[in-house]
Design an enzyme around this catalytic site. Structure first.
Site, mmCIF file in Angstrom:
data_model
loop_
_atom_site.group_PDB
_atom_site.id
_atom_site.type_symbol
_atom_site.label_atom_id
_atom_site.label_comp_id
_atom_site.label_asym_id
_atom_site.label_seq_id
_atom_site.Cartn_x
_atom_site.Cartn_y
_atom_site.Cartn_z
ATOM 1 N N HIS A 1 0.864 -1.178 0.000
ATOM 2 C CA HIS A 1 0.000 0.000 0.000
ATOM 3 C C HIS A 1 0.906 1.235 0.000
ATOM 4 C CE1 HIS A 1 -2.489 -3.011 2.174
ATOM 5 N NE2 HIS A 1 -3.526 -2.422 1.601
ATOM 6 N N ASP B 1 2.297 2.112 3.349
ATOM 7 C CA ASP B 1 3.233 1.137 3.904
ATOM 8 C C ASP B 1 4.664 1.589 3.664
ATOM 9 O OD1 ASP B 1 1.051 -0.524 4.403
ATOM 10 O OD2 ASP B 1 1.338 -1.670 2.562
#
Length: 202
Positions: free
Chosen positions: A99, A102
């Site tokens: 993501h 992340d």
């Protein structure tokens, strides 16, 4: 970061080495293709490198990451990428996925957040070129931040909708830049509760 761990190799069913593959041989050819092409394993960045110390809805932190000590922001993000690509290459996987939040820290504004994503995309591209590990897919996190409590693309607040759209556009751009083979839209909070999409009689 883990010099004592060497690259994990296929050693066959009789191997007693716990850090070896006993049955999975990435280079074994079956029906004209090696196993690594039949089974395109990837490492999910969020569970492995940004798991909040093992914190989840059922309890608090259960592990520590020594390489994260004393770091934050982009410095921490780059350190995680360093460790991640070491892990990928030692495990022998060809792909990873993530993501946006992340791999890049959220900033104080949308523009700062998007800039951070660009900086980290450049850093990951360098790692990909150096290791041969490629991006399988990327996605945008439209669910963790409180702004998305009522969804991202289905949010009734146009400001939140636009914020989500900007995240998606940025991830599509860096996904292309990094050679991602897919783009994922995971609607973790899509479908907000309102009079418009709730059958009151039920």
């Amino acid at each position: 970061h883990s010099p004592e761990v060497k690259k994990i190799e296929y050693k066959g069913p009789s191997s007693t080495d716990p850090l070896s593959f006993r049955y999975y041989n990435a280079d074994e050819v079956i029906l004209g293709k090696p196993m690594r092409e039949w089974l395109r394993f990837s490492v999910c960045f969020w569970h492995t490198f940004t798991g909040g110390g093992g914190r989840d809805p059922f309890g608090s932190e259960t592990y520590s990451r020594p390489w994260e000590e004393g770091l934050d922001g982009l410095d921490l993000a780059k350190r995680r990428i360093d460790v991640a690509f070491e892990f990928f290459t030692k495990l022998g996987v060809d792909y990873y996925c993530f993501h946006d939040v992340d791999v890049a820290p959220e900033g104080a504004s949308l523009q700062e957040t998007l800039n951070n994503v660009d900086i980290m995309a450049d850093y990951m591209l360098e790692k990909q070129k150096a290791t041969g590990v490629n991006l399988l897919w990327a996605t945008q996190n439209l669910f963790s931040h409180p702004r998305y409590m009522n969804g991202g693309m289905t949010n009734p607040d146009v400001h939140v909708f636009c914020y989500a759209a900007a995240q998606i556009q940025k991830v599509m751009d860096i996904n292309h830049k990094l050679g991602g083979q897919n783009h994922v839209f995971w609607g973790g909070r899509e479908g907000y509760q309102s009079l418009l999409n709730t059958d009151i009689k039920q």
